[in-house]
Design a protein around this motif. Sequence first.
Motif, PDB file in Angstrom:
ATOM      1  N   ALA A  55       0.838  -1.205   0.000  1.00  0.00           N
ATOM      2  CA  ALA A  55       0.000   0.000   0.000  1.00  0.00           C
ATOM      3  C   ALA A  55       0.869   1.250   0.000  1.00  0.00           C
ATOM      4  O   ALA A  55       0.570   2.218  -0.697  1.00  0.00           O
ATOM      5  N   GLN A  56       1.948   1.216   0.758  1.00  0.00           N
ATOM      6  CA  GLN A  56       2.871   2.351   0.787  1.00  0.00           C
ATOM      7  C   GLN A  56       3.478   2.600  -0.583  1.00  0.00           C
ATOM      8  O   GLN A  56       3.817   3.732  -0.929  1.00  0.00           O
ATOM      9  N   ALA A  57       3.630   1.553  -1.363  1.00  0.00           N
ATOM     10  CA  ALA A  57       4.194   1.668  -2.712  1.00  0.00           C
ATOM     11  C   ALA A  57       3.133   2.071  -3.740  1.00  0.00           C
ATOM     12  O   ALA A  57       3.444   2.212  -4.915  1.00  0.00           O
ATOM     13  N   GLY A  58       1.883   2.218  -3.292  1.00  0.00           N
ATOM     14  CA  GLY A  58       0.827   2.674  -4.181  1.00  0.00           C
ATOM     15  C   GLY A  58      -0.025   1.595  -4.812  1.00  0.00           C
ATOM     16  O   GLY A  58      -0.809   1.876  -5.709  1.00  0.00           O
ATOM     17  N   ASP A  59       0.070   0.361  -4.345  1.00  0.00           N
ATOM     18  CA  ASP A  59      -0.733  -0.730  -4.901  1.00  0.00           C
ATOM     19  C   ASP A  59      -2.178  -0.593  -4.412  1.00  0.00           C
ATOM     20  O   ASP A  59      -2.457  -0.722  -3.218  1.00  0.00           O
ATOM     21  N   ALA A  60      -3.091  -0.321  -5.340  1.00  0.00           N
ATOM     22  CA  ALA A  60      -4.499  -0.070  -4.986  1.00  0.00           C
ATOM     23  C   ALA A  60      -5.161  -1.285  -4.338  1.00  0.00           C
ATOM     24  O   ALA A  60      -5.959  -1.133  -3.414  1.00  0.00           O
ATOM     25  N   ASP A  61      -4.849  -2.493  -4.812  1.00  0.00           N
ATOM     26  CA  ASP A  61      -5.437  -3.688  -4.204  1.00  0.00           C
ATOM     27  C   ASP A  61      -5.001  -3.821  -2.748  1.00  0.00           C
ATOM     28  O   ASP A  61      -5.810  -4.141  -1.873  1.00  0.00           O
ATOM     29  N   ALA A  62      -3.738  -3.571  -2.486  1.00  0.00           N
ATOM     30  CA  ALA A  62      -3.234  -3.645  -1.111  1.00  0.00           C
ATOM     31  C   ALA A  62      -3.861  -2.558  -0.253  1.00  0.00           C
ATOM     32  O   ALA A  62      -4.215  -2.798   0.912  1.00  0.00           O
ATOM     33  N   GLN A  63      -4.024  -1.361  -0.816  1.00  0.00           N
ATOM     34  CA  GLN A  63      -4.659  -0.274  -0.070  1.00  0.00           C
ATOM     35  C   GLN A  63      -6.082  -0.658   0.317  1.00  0.00           C
ATOM     36  O   GLN A  63      -6.514  -0.424   1.446  1.00  0.00           O
ATOM     37  N   LEU A  64      -6.799  -1.271  -0.610  1.00  0.00           N
ATOM     38  CA  LEU A  64      -8.171  -1.698  -0.325  1.00  0.00           C
ATOM     39  C   LEU A  64      -8.190  -2.812   0.719  1.00  0.00           C
ATOM     40  O   LEU A  64      -9.005  -2.782   1.645  1.00  0.00           O
ATOM     41  N   MET A  65      -7.308  -3.785   0.577  1.00  0.00           N
ATOM     42  CA  MET A  65      -7.271  -4.884   1.546  1.00  0.00           C
ATOM     43  C   MET A  65      -6.961  -4.353   2.944  1.00  0.00           C
ATOM     44  O   MET A  65      -7.568  -4.768   3.933  1.00  0.00           O
ATOM     45  N   LEU A  66      -6.021  -3.421   3.029  1.00  0.00           N
ATOM     46  CA  LEU A  66      -5.663  -2.831   4.316  1.00  0.00           C
ATOM     47  C   LEU A  66      -6.835  -2.021   4.876  1.00  0.00           C
ATOM     48  O   LEU A  66      -7.138  -2.098   6.075  1.00  0.00           O
ATOM     49  N   ALA A  67      -7.518  -1.283   4.017  1.00  0.00           N
ATOM     50  CA  ALA A  67      -8.700  -0.529   4.454  1.00  0.00           C
ATOM     51  C   ALA A  67      -9.749  -1.464   5.042  1.00  0.00           C
ATOM     52  O   ALA A  67     -10.335  -1.185   6.095  1.00  0.00           O
ATOM     53  N   ASN A  68      -9.970  -2.592   4.375  1.00  0.00           N
ATOM     54  CA  ASN A  68     -10.947  -3.563   4.883  1.00  0.00           C
ATOM     55  C   ASN A  68     -10.514  -4.135   6.226  1.00  0.00           C
ATOM     56  O   ASN A  68     -11.354  -4.346   7.111  1.00  0.00           O
ATOM     57  N   GLN A  69      -9.223  -4.404   6.386  1.00  0.00           N
ATOM     58  CA  GLN A  69      -8.754  -4.937   7.662  1.00  0.00           C
ATOM     59  C   GLN A  69      -8.943  -3.912   8.780  1.00  0.00           C
ATOM     60  O   GLN A  69      -9.391  -4.257   9.866  1.00  0.00           O
ATOM     61  N   SER A  71     -11.116  -1.512   8.816  1.00  0.00           N
ATOM     62  CA  SER A  71     -12.547  -1.315   8.992  1.00  0.00           C
ATOM     63  C   SER A  71     -13.163  -2.402   9.866  1.00  0.00           C
ATOM     64  O   SER A  71     -14.024  -2.140  10.699  1.00  0.00           O
ATOM     65  N   SER A  72     -12.707  -3.635   9.662  1.00  0.00           N
ATOM     66  CA  SER A  72     -13.288  -4.767  10.389  1.00  0.00           C
ATOM     67  C   SER A  72     -12.508  -5.155  11.646  1.00  0.00           C
ATOM     68  O   SER A  72     -13.017  -5.889  12.485  1.00  0.00           O
ATOM     69  N   GLY A  73     -11.269  -4.705  11.756  1.00  0.00           N
ATOM     70  CA  GLY A  73     -10.439  -5.082  12.897  1.00  0.00           C
ATOM     71  C   GLY A  73      -9.893  -6.489  12.786  1.00  0.00           C
ATOM     72  O   GLY A  73      -9.578  -7.116  13.787  1.00  0.00           O
ATOM     73  N   VAL A  74      -9.740  -6.993  11.570  1.00  0.00           N
ATOM     74  CA  VAL A  74      -9.193  -8.332  11.359  1.00  0.00           C
ATOM     75  C   VAL A  74      -7.691  -8.222  11.140  1.00  0.00           C
ATOM     76  O   VAL A  74      -7.231  -7.619  10.172  1.00  0.00           O
ATOM     77  N   GLY A  75      -6.916  -8.759  12.079  1.00  0.00           N
ATOM     78  CA  GLY A  75      -5.459  -8.743  11.969  1.00  0.00           C
ATOM     79  C   GLY A  75      -4.814  -7.463  12.461  1.00  0.00           C
ATOM     80  O   GLY A  75      -3.602  -7.383  12.582  1.00  0.00           O
ATOM     81  N   VAL A  76      -5.619  -6.442  12.680  1.00  0.00           N
ATOM     82  CA  VAL A  76      -5.171  -5.143  13.191  1.00  0.00           C
ATOM     83  C   VAL A  76      -6.259  -4.622  14.123  1.00  0.00           C
ATOM     84  O   VAL A  76      -7.390  -5.105  14.099  1.00  0.00           O
ATOM     85  N   SER A  77      -5.926  -3.615  14.897  1.00  0.00           N
ATOM     86  CA  SER A  77      -6.958  -2.969  15.709  1.00  0.00           C
ATOM     87  C   SER A  77      -7.898  -2.201  14.790  1.00  0.00           C
ATOM     88  O   SER A  77      -7.456  -1.592  13.815  1.00  0.00           O
ATOM     89  N   ARG A  78      -9.177  -2.241  15.098  1.00  0.00           N
ATOM     90  CA  ARG A  78     -10.143  -1.505  14.272  1.00  0.00           C
ATOM     91  C   ARG A  78      -9.827  -0.017  14.363  1.00  0.00           C
ATOM     92  O   ARG A  78      -9.678   0.540  15.451  1.00  0.00           O
ATOM     93  N   ASP A  79      -9.701   0.611  13.216  1.00  0.00           N
ATOM     94  CA  ASP A  79      -9.332   2.019  13.151  1.00  0.00           C
ATOM     95  C   ASP A  79      -9.985   2.609  11.899  1.00  0.00           C
ATOM     96  O   ASP A  79      -9.457   2.468  10.794  1.00  0.00           O
ATOM     97  N   LEU A  80     -11.123   3.257  12.084  1.00  0.00           N
ATOM     98  CA  LEU A  80     -11.862   3.788  10.941  1.00  0.00           C
ATOM     99  C   LEU A  80     -11.135   4.929  10.248  1.00  0.00           C
ATOM    100  O   LEU A  80     -11.329   5.152   9.057  1.00  0.00           O
TER     101      LEU A  80
END
Length: 132
Positions: A55-69, A71-80
Amino acid sequence: MAYMAGDVTRAQHFFDTLARQGVPEAQTALGKMALAGEGVPRHPGIAAVWFYKAAQAGDADAQLMLANQFSSGVGVSRDLEQAYLWARLAQQRGDPKVVEAAGDVIRLARVELPADTLFGLDADVRAWRGAP
């Protein structure tokens, strides 16, 4: 090709080699494999690490996957706030499917976050200087 042929072990080895060399698409692929437990033990936290690098490198798929994580708090603390930030960045770079999926995260954040927070995050998105 190994991944498409169903040889996830071999694919994981190739993705790992490329990901450690900084190839965002390989980092995203490893993140997806770790999130799903495909060829490796399921580990959402490790997935988030790979997604973050890509995501830091600008990969849109990774940015979306990280956003979903976030948003849901899966694998990371939930942080809207982080979910909103990464979803907005993905929306700017992504194909129509990424744009649509990111919209779901953005709509949720807009309901739950205060307007001044959203304003600041939008400024961060405009100022972001990740890879094109």
